[in-house]
Structure formats: structure tokens, C-alpha cells
Design an enzyme around this catalytic site. Structure first.
Site, PDB file in Angstrom:
ATOM      1  N   ARG A  52      -8.733  -1.061   5.052  1.00  0.00           N
ATOM      2  CA  ARG A  52      -8.860  -0.127   3.867  1.00  0.00           C
ATOM      3  C   ARG A  52     -10.529   0.933   3.851  1.00  0.00           C
ATOM      4  NH1 ARG A  52      -8.601  -4.606  -0.973  1.00  0.00           N
ATOM      5  NH2 ARG A  52      -9.671  -5.820   1.017  1.00  0.00           N
ATOM      6  N   SER A  59     -14.324  -5.591   4.708  1.00  0.00           N
ATOM      7  CA  SER A  59     -14.462  -4.181   3.004  1.00  0.00           C
ATOM      8  C   SER A  59     -14.159  -4.778   2.246  1.00  0.00           C
ATOM      9  CB  SER A  59     -14.133  -2.650   3.081  1.00  0.00           C
ATOM     10  OG  SER A  59     -13.018  -2.735   3.591  1.00  0.00           O
ATOM     11  N   GLY A  60     -13.270  -5.415   2.140  1.00  0.00           N
ATOM     12  CA  GLY A  60     -12.788  -6.474   1.065  1.00  0.00           C
ATOM     13  C   GLY A  60     -12.434  -5.776  -0.713  1.00  0.00           C
ATOM     14  N   GLY A  61     -11.863  -4.363  -0.197  1.00  0.00           N
ATOM     15  CA  GLY A  61     -12.214  -3.118  -1.348  1.00  0.00           C
ATOM     16  C   GLY A  61     -13.260  -2.867  -2.404  1.00  0.00           C
ATOM     17  N   ARG A  74       1.185  -0.745   0.134  1.00  0.00           N
ATOM     18  CA  ARG A  74      -0.253  -0.304   0.259  1.00  0.00           C
ATOM     19  C   ARG A  74       0.667   1.320   0.083  1.00  0.00           C
ATOM     20  NH1 ARG A  74      -4.716  -2.378   3.687  1.00  0.00           N
ATOM     21  NH2 ARG A  74      -5.359  -3.892   2.045  1.00  0.00           N
ATOM     22  N   GLU A 108     -12.332 -14.542  10.435  1.00  0.00           N
ATOM     23  CA  GLU A 108     -13.433 -14.668   9.501  1.00  0.00           C
ATOM     24  C   GLU A 108     -12.888 -14.714   8.152  1.00  0.00           C
ATOM     25  OE1 GLU A 108      -9.922 -10.974   8.513  1.00  0.00           O
ATOM     26  OE2 GLU A 108     -10.806 -10.299   7.200  1.00  0.00           O
ATOM     27  N   LYS A 133     -16.398 -12.336  11.617  1.00  0.00           N
ATOM     28  CA  LYS A 133     -15.605 -11.428  10.429  1.00  0.00           C
ATOM     29  C   LYS A 133     -16.017 -11.679   9.125  1.00  0.00           C
ATOM     30  CE  LYS A 133     -12.456  -8.010   9.299  1.00  0.00           C
ATOM     31  NZ  LYS A 133     -11.163  -7.289   9.802  1.00  0.00           N
TER      32      LYS A 133
HETATM   33  P1  13P Z   1     -10.263  -4.771   4.480  1.00  0.00           P
HETATM   34  O1  13P Z   1     -11.432  -3.667   5.484  1.00  0.00           O
HETATM   35  O2  13P Z   1      -9.609  -3.697   3.847  1.00  0.00           O
HETATM   36  O3  13P Z   1     -10.389  -5.731   3.840  1.00  0.00           O
HETATM   37  O4  13P Z   1      -9.636  -5.556   5.901  1.00  0.00           O
HETATM   38  C1  13P Z   1      -9.815  -6.059   6.916  1.00  0.00           C
HETATM   39  C2  13P Z   1      -9.333  -6.917   7.337  1.00  0.00           C
HETATM   40  O5  13P Z   1      -8.808  -6.732   8.065  1.00  0.00           O
HETATM   41  C3  13P Z   1      -8.929  -8.097   6.596  1.00  0.00           C
HETATM   42  O6  13P Z   1      -8.005  -9.127   7.324  1.00  0.00           O
END
Ligand code: 13P
Length: 343
Positions: A294, A261-263, A33, A177, A219
Site C-alpha cells: 500500500r 507498511s501495514g496501513g 481495493r 513475514e 519481513k
Molecule cells: P502492506 O505494505 O500494504 O502492508 O503489504 C505488504 C505485504 O506484502 C503484506 O503481506
């Protein structure tokens, strides 16, 4: 471990208008990043960036917890105060990412398995002694031609469940998660069907490994089409598909669900969480909040650019996203917040 303690930590993490900040990017992910924005990829710059985050005034109004990475939990500000102590002072519970990353799964091209169970019990004890009160383990499930395989889903579900019971034994609330990633051109319906299968497998494994559901947090991903799909679902479609999937798979005794959030764009992530609350808030048996990386951090990182003179603007952007997601958790987010109300 006294289960009432785990339960009360989980409830505090999900309380009121609050959610979690994932600031647990591994060194390679954080460097990636930084590289995209021309920020030097050194330990000192990673420390400066996390310093900026934990010293953002007012974050504790919106955040109940922050997930740290091994490097970060041991780092301090320039005056020597540990980040973890600043978080605690602001009422933010410190957590720790304990998986060691997802690697290609032998025998299953295109699929991944997460490593990190060896020696985990000792690491968990050390993190507890440092002050962490919850942990995170991410499993990665990819949708593609003939994948995910049952073997991949089962192996990841089993590993998540072993991690979760080890956490509970050590006094840490496990954040479980299982991320169905957005990579690919799959449809929203395919994401719904795979996420449903994955969550059934995960809760089955958690049951078999004797994990106390009252002392954990899920999560998950939202139900979305792949990033290369041409489908553009409405807020209502995403909210309905996501809540329907969880109502079918997540037991009511789980205290909370906190999204990755996943992108997704930062604004869409807030809008979608908000819509789930405005339309389904009355029928959800669990608390539903954010645990974004993110979608909270990216605007701030882009403003910072590694420069001291940009710290104040970056902190304002970070606080703003935290405030927007907090409002979304209460079903009170509006697009007007993006232009008018900077906290
Ligand atoms: P993002 O919200 O960027 O997807 O990251 C969450 C996270 O903790 C990934 O393991």
C-alpha cells in the site's frame, strides 16, 4: 540446494539503494481495493493494473524485487510478453506469494493461522521453473484482550519455518513475514512486547527446522501503536523501539529486513524508514529496506481509477514512491521530495 546461491539472491534483494514492491494482493484483496475506488473487479482490470506497474519505466533503479501473486505470475501484457519477463529485463527479481491466506484458528477466537503447506513443495518447484527466485508467506498476529495466545504464536512460527525450509530446498529465498497487525487500540509498548515475543518464536522455529539464516529475509511490521490508539509517537520513538526490538531478536547473520507498511500513510512509512537509517544505520548488522504494497501503490491506484488516460500519472506516482523509499533506505529522504522532486 547450493546455499551460496540462496545467499547471493538474498544479498541482491537487499543491495544498494533498493527495496521490494509487494504486488501480490490476492484476488479478494485486490478486488476490495478496486471496489473502494469504483474500479471494475475483473481479471482483465487486475491484469491492466499489474501491466501498468511492471511497465513503469525506471522502477528497476529503485526495486530489487517484486512479489507476484499466482494469477499475476501467469499474466502478460497485451502483446503477449509475460510480466515476469518484463521484470527480469528491468533487473527486478520476481518473487511469489505462496501462502493460501490466514483463516480463523480453530479453538482460538479472534486469532488466525495461515494455510498452504499441503502440496507446497510441488507448487514451489513450479514457481521456480516459471522464473521466481524468492517467495513470501504471511502470518497474522492480532493484539487484543488476552491475545495473541502462545498457541497461536507457536503454530504460526512453526508454519513459517516449514515453509522457509521447503523454499530453501527448492532454491527459493524465503521471505518470512510474521505481521503483528495494526488493528486495535493497543499501545506502542504492547506492539513492541508482542513483536519481540513473536520474533523470538519465529527464529527459534527457523533454527529447529534447519533454515539457513543467510538465505532468508525477514519481513516484519514496524513497532507502532494500533490504528485506534490515541498515541502519536514521534519518528524517533518509532525508530528507536523498532530497531531495539530487532537488535534483541534478529540474528546478525540474517542478510536483510524488509518492512511491510501495514496501513501507514505512504509518507510516514518513508519518514520512519529514513529515521531508522539516519539514527541507527551505523549499528545495524543487517540491511534494512522496504517491501511495501500500500505505501508504494496506493497513490498510483487512486490516480489510475481504472482509466487508460490516467496510466501515465499513476506510473509517475508509483515511481515517485519507489524513489522516496529508495532515498529513505539510504537515509537521504526529505519531506521536500514530496513536493519538489518528482522523478
Ligand atoms: P502492506 O505494505 O500494504 O502492508 O503489504 C505488504 C505485504 O506484502 C503484506 O503481506
Amino acid at each position: 540446494m547450493d546455499n551460496s546461491t540462496l545467499k547471493s539472491i538474498a544479498q541482491r534483494l537487499m543491495a544498494d539503494n533498493k527495496g521490494l514492491l509487494a504486488m501480490d494482493e490476492s484476488i479478494p484483496t485486490c478486488n476490495k481495493r478496486f471496489a473502494e475506488l469504483g474500479i471494475p473487479q475483473t481479471e482483465e482490470y487486475r491484469r491492466k493494473y499489474r501491466d501498468l506497474i511492471v511497465n513503469t519505466q525506471g522502477l528497476g533503479e529503485y526495486l530489487s524485487g517484486a512479489i507476484l501473486f499466482d494469477e499475476t505470475i501467469k499474466q502478460s501484457t497485451t502483446d503477449g510478453t509475460l510480466f515476469i519477463d518484463i521484470l527480469k529485463r528491468n533487473g527486478i527479481i520476481p518473487g511469489i506469494k505462496v501462502d493460501e491466506g490466514a483463516i480463523p484458528m480453530a479453538g482460538f477466537p479472534g486469532e488466525k493461522i495461515t494455510e498452504g503447506l499441503d502440496g507446497l513443495h510441488e507448487r514451489l518447484k513450479a514457481y521456480y521453473d516459471m522464473g521466481a527466485r524468492f517467495a513470501k508467506w504471511r502470518a497474522v498476529i492480532t493484539i487484543g484482550d488476552d491475545i495473541p495466545s502462545t498457541a497461536c504464536i507457536k503454530a504460526n512460527a512453526y508454519t513459517l519455518a516449514r515453509y522457509a525450509i521447503l523454499c530453501q530446498e527448492t532454491g527459493l529465498v524465503p521471505i518470512v513475514e510474521p505481521e503483528v497487525v495494526m488493528n486495535g487500540n493497543h499501545s506502542l509498548a504492547q506492539c513492541a512486547s508482542v513483536t519481540t515475543e513473536v520474533l523470538h518464536a519465529v527464529f527459534n522455529a527457523l533454527y529447529q527446522q534447519r533454515v539457513e539464516l543467510e538465505g532468508m529475509i525477514l519481513k516484519p511490521n514496524m513497532i507502532l501503536p494500533g490504528e485506534d490508539s490515541t498515541e502519536k509517537p514521534s519518528l524517533d520513538e518509532v525508530a528507536e523501539a523498532t530497531i531495539k526490538c530487532f537488535l534483541r531478536t534478529v540474528p546478525a547473520t540474517v542478510p536483510g529486513i524488509a518492512f511491510l507498511s501495514g496501513g501507514q500513510s505512504a509518507q510516514l512509512a518513508s519518514e520512519r524508514l529514513n529515521r531508522m537509517h539516519t539514527h541507527f544505520g551505523d549499528i545495524m548488522p543487517w540491511a534494512l529496506t522496504f517491501s511495501f504494497s500500500r505505501a508504494i501503490q496506493q497513490p498510483a491506484l487512486e490516480l489510475w481509477q481504472g482509466k487508460d488516460e490516467n496510466i501515465a500519472a499513476a506510473q509517475q506516482a508509483l515511481l515517485h514512491r519507489a524513489a522516496c523509499n529508495s532515498a529513505a533506505k539510504m537515509g537521504q529522504y526529505t519531506a521536500a521530495m514530496e513536493t519538489v522532486s518528482q522523478p
